[in-house]
Write a protein that holds these residues in place. Structure first.
Motif, PDB file in Angstrom:
ATOM      1  N   ALA A 155       0.614  -1.133  -0.392  1.00 10.13           N
ATOM      2  CA  ALA A 155      -0.386  -0.107  -0.280  1.00 10.13           C
ATOM      3  C   ALA A 155       0.937   1.441   0.002  1.00 10.13           C
ATOM      4  CB  ALA A 155      -1.203   0.138   1.062  1.00 10.13           C
ATOM      5  N   SER A 156       0.118   2.368  -0.471  1.00  8.35           N
ATOM      6  CA  SER A 156       1.118   3.486  -0.448  1.00  8.35           C
ATOM      7  C   SER A 156       1.027   3.981   0.814  1.00  8.35           C
ATOM      8  CB  SER A 156       0.141   3.864  -1.352  1.00  8.35           C
ATOM      9  OG  SER A 156      -1.306   5.050  -1.159  1.00  8.35           O
ATOM     10  N   ASN A 157       0.340   4.048   1.444  1.00 10.62           N
ATOM     11  CA  ASN A 157      -0.088   5.198   3.092  1.00 10.62           C
ATOM     12  C   ASN A 157       0.723   4.335   4.152  1.00 10.62           C
ATOM     13  OD1 ASN A 157      -2.322   2.670   2.710  1.00 10.62           O
ATOM     14  ND2 ASN A 157      -3.668   4.787   4.051  1.00 10.62           N
ATOM     15  N   PHE A 158       0.544   3.504   3.977  1.00  9.47           N
ATOM     16  CA  PHE A 158       1.612   2.182   4.937  1.00  9.47           C
ATOM     17  C   PHE A 158       3.108   1.717   4.136  1.00  9.47           C
ATOM     18  CE2 PHE A 158      -2.517   3.163   7.354  1.00  9.47           C
ATOM     19  CZ  PHE A 158      -2.153   3.776   8.687  1.00  9.47           C
ATOM     20  N   PRO A 159       3.877   2.381   4.190  1.00 10.95           N
ATOM     21  CA  PRO A 159       5.657   1.419   4.082  1.00 10.95           C
ATOM     22  C   PRO A 159       5.239   0.579   4.411  1.00 10.95           C
ATOM     23  CG  PRO A 159       5.873   4.159   4.771  1.00 10.95           C
ATOM     24  CD  PRO A 159       4.497   3.851   4.039  1.00 10.95           C
ATOM     25  N   GLY A 165       0.932  11.593  -7.295  1.00  9.92           N
ATOM     26  CA  GLY A 165      -0.074  11.845  -7.852  1.00  9.92           C
ATOM     27  C   GLY A 165      -1.005  11.615  -7.213  1.00  9.92           C
ATOM     28  N   ILE A 166      -0.824  11.276  -5.161  1.00 13.16           N
ATOM     29  CA  ILE A 166      -1.816  11.438  -4.879  1.00 13.16           C
ATOM     30  C   ILE A 166      -2.200  12.609  -4.549  1.00 13.16           C
ATOM     31  CG2 ILE A 166      -2.347  10.353  -2.145  1.00 13.16           C
ATOM     32  CD1 ILE A 166      -0.532   8.816  -2.418  1.00 13.16           C
ATOM     33  N   ALA A 168      -1.640  19.281   0.627  1.00 13.72           N
ATOM     34  CA  ALA A 168      -2.864  19.407   0.801  1.00 13.72           C
ATOM     35  C   ALA A 168      -3.238  20.386   1.657  1.00 13.72           C
ATOM     36  CB  ALA A 168      -3.402  17.722   1.060  1.00 13.72           C
ATOM     37  N   ARG A 169      -3.891  21.592   0.666  1.00  8.60           N
ATOM     38  CA  ARG A 169      -4.936  21.843   2.744  1.00  8.60           C
ATOM     39  C   ARG A 169      -6.061  21.367   2.825  1.00  8.60           C
ATOM     40  NH1 ARG A 169      -6.679  27.619   0.628  1.00  8.60           N
ATOM     41  NH2 ARG A 169      -6.784  28.877   2.193  1.00  8.60           N
ATOM     42  N   VAL A 218     -12.630  11.461  -0.522  1.00 11.12           N
ATOM     43  CA  VAL A 218     -10.919  11.860  -1.762  1.00 11.12           C
ATOM     44  C   VAL A 218     -10.474  12.316  -0.877  1.00 11.12           C
ATOM     45  CG1 VAL A 218     -10.561  14.835  -1.472  1.00 11.12           C
ATOM     46  CG2 VAL A 218     -13.209  13.960  -2.168  1.00 11.12           C
ATOM     47  N   PHE A 219      -9.240  11.375  -1.120  1.00  9.89           N
ATOM     48  CA  PHE A 219      -8.633  10.789  -0.227  1.00  9.89           C
ATOM     49  C   PHE A 219      -7.685  11.795   0.134  1.00  9.89           C
ATOM     50  CE2 PHE A 219      -4.477   8.291   0.242  1.00  9.89           C
ATOM     51  CZ  PHE A 219      -4.640   7.819   1.556  1.00  9.89           C
ATOM     52  N   GLY A 220      -7.486  11.799   1.951  1.00  8.86           N
ATOM     53  CA  GLY A 220      -6.911  13.351   1.980  1.00  8.86           C
ATOM     54  C   GLY A 220      -7.504  13.775   3.107  1.00  8.86           C
TER      55      GLY A 220
END
Length: 525
Positions: free
Chosen positions: A156-160, A338-339, A371-372, A393-395
């Motif tokens: 996964a991208s968000n938990f390396p 990309g994210i 990201a704001r 919306v991932f963020g």
């Protein structure tokens, strides 16, 4: 430990020839060395062929042997030291403190599965003794669960660390006795190589067949597609986008022999703010919710992307406190360009929806890929009329849905898609409304929280990190906690087998000292 940019296929380090790519530091835009060499169909075939060759030997190992193997992996990961954390920080911009905790979670879940193996209940050993005098006679029937076969795992991208090469999918598959072929995530290939080499060393030190573990890589989707399509692979573990999970599921379903894809994909994790709780502590809830929203730059699958409350003075105070809290939150660096791009587009799409107003935002970005935080609001009627508001919306973005009454609240609960989590903020005076909501919430989510916040997933025996589609592709399973092992097991019944051919788990005398169900009675018989 030197990072070479190679794939790990069995005991070998292999330099792929299909593509080259580099990790990017999202905080600076800098390309990191070394160059990584992605593989192709031939590399995937080699890894899967080795996994198939290793399967029968590996699944025949004792639970104790596999437990010690998992503990070796955990020890080897810890032995890498700060080099692992520093590389992960450079590839993801995640703070070192967060990565330190994630490393602990990674090694902790490996050791938890070792404990599970020694406990033995995962085998579900069951015996129904023969009844030869009955009409018709009952044969001797015994059942245990066995490994399903080689498993493909997608980092996964968000938990390396915790959802990647040695994450929960890999740990649970190895515990079950399944060889694993990992598709490393291209956003953190150096981190993946370091952890992959730790597993590779554990395989060698444990004297296991080399095909027990391999790691392939590449920046294109071709490697992952070839991996899922390979006939040796019998199940897939995936954490990522709905688009990616559905694409892999389609590949798996189109095989001559379809296989299960356990994909964790999309969730907006509704938070129900009930009236008495808002009246008593609405401003505190607002601040804590905003902290949960921006934690990890909102890049958690359990991020609170939907808030629901009934109109009134208490909601007004909550809204004011939430807008003030989010207004002081800085923009922060996301995991990849990309994210970040997808987040920016997602927020822009929400801002363009009629009836959805942006009522708050964080501080301006000061660097690349930042990201704001964003806070939107709509009425229940508007939300129900436009499904675009339901999209993840991932963020760090959330939507507050204001309801006229409890009926609106229930209607919105019934309209949302399947979720990983649903949270209820409720005081004693809210319990009647909460009881009305609960049957719907049980149908919608894998985990229901009261008076907490969804970010944060405990790795333990009772945890469920799954839910109805599109949260996951299989609502019956979890990717976190010990029950995750069930995804990679299947039951086998043995009828009238000679005693000397029975598996250890179901032999007379219970040589493994397991908890077993014998003739309907649970015990150690």
């Amino acid at each position: 430990m030197t990072i070479t940019g190679e794939m790990l296929i069995g005991a070998s380090a292999v330099r792929g020839t299909e593509d080259t790519f580099q990790a990017i530091n999202p905080a600076t835009g800098e390309a990191l060395t070394p160059t990584f060499h992605g593989g192709g169909a031939a590399d995937v075939d080699r890894a899967c062929t080795l996994a198939e060759a290793a399967f029968d030997t590996f699944r025949a190992t004792s639970p104790e042997q596999r437990a010690q193997f998992l503990e070796r992996i955990a020890d080897n990961i810890e032995a890498i030291g700060d080099e692992l954390l520093q590389r992960a920080n450079a590839e993801t911009a995640l703070p070192l403190a967060r990565l330190t905790g994630e490393r602990g979670r990674t090694t902790g879940q490996l050791r938890l599965f070792a404990r599970l193996l020694r406990d033995g209940r995962w085998q579900s050993a069951t015996i129904d003794s023969a009844l030869p005098e009955r009409t018709p006679p009952r044969p001797d029937l015994r059942m245990q669960k066995i490994a399903i076969g080689p498993v493909a795992v997608f980092g996964a991208s968000n938990f390396p660390l915790a959802f990647s090469v040695a994450g929960g999918d890999t740990a649970s598959a190895l515990a079950a006795g399944c060889p694993v072929v990992v598709k490393a995530h291209p956003a953190h290939p150096g981190t993946s190589e370091l952890v992959g080499r730790a597993i590779q060393k554990a395989v060698a030190d444990a004297g296991l067949p080399e095909g027990v573990f391999s790691m392939v890589g590449g920046a294109s989707i071709a490697v992952g597609t070839a991996l899922v399509a390979h006939p040796a692979i019998q199940a897939v573990g995936f954490t990522g986008s709905r688009t990616g999970g559905l694409a892999l599921t389609q590949v798996a379903n189109n095989r001559p022999q379809p296989i299960p894809v356990y994909a964790e994909m999309s969730s907006i994790n509704p938070v129900f703010l009930l009236p008495e709780a808002l009246a008593a502590r609405g401003e505190t809830i607002a601040r804590d919710l905003v902290d949960s929203l921006v934690m990890g730059v909102g890049q958690f699958c359990t991020n609170p992307g939907l808030l629901l409350a009934i109109e009134g003075p208490s909601l007004d105070k909550f809204r004011a406190a939430a807008v003030a809290a989010i207004g002081g939150k800085p923009a922060a660096t996301m995991l990849t360009p990309g994210i970040h791009g997808a987040f920016t587009k997602g927020v822009a799409k929400l801002a363009d929806i009629n009836g959805l107003s942006q009522v708050g935002c964080g501080l301006e970005a000061t660097g690349p890929n930042q990201a704001r935080p964003a806070f939107f609001e709509a009425s229940a009627q508007q939300f129900l009329a436009d499904e675009r508001m339901h999209a993840e919306v991932f963020g760090p973005s959330t939507v507050l849905v204001t309801c006229r009454n409890a009926d609106d609240l229930v209607a919105v609960a019934r309209a949302v898609e399947g979720q990983l989590t649903v949270t209820v903020q409720a005081d004693a005076g809210d319990h009647a409304l909460a009881a009305r909501l609960l049957p719907t919430l049980e149908r919608k989510a894998g985990r229901i929280l009261f008076n907490g916040y969804p970010t944060g997933v405990e790795v333990c025996f009772a945890m469920v990190h799954g839910g109805p589609f599109p949260a996951t592709s299989d609502t019956r399973t979890t990717s976190v906690g010990t029950t995750a092992i069930d995804r990679f097991l299947r039951p086998v019944c043995y009828q009238n087998l000679p005693a000397d051919l029975l598996p250890e788990a179901v032999k007379d005398g219970n040589p493994l000292k397991l908890w077993r169900l014998k003739d309907g009675e649970l015990g150690h018989a």
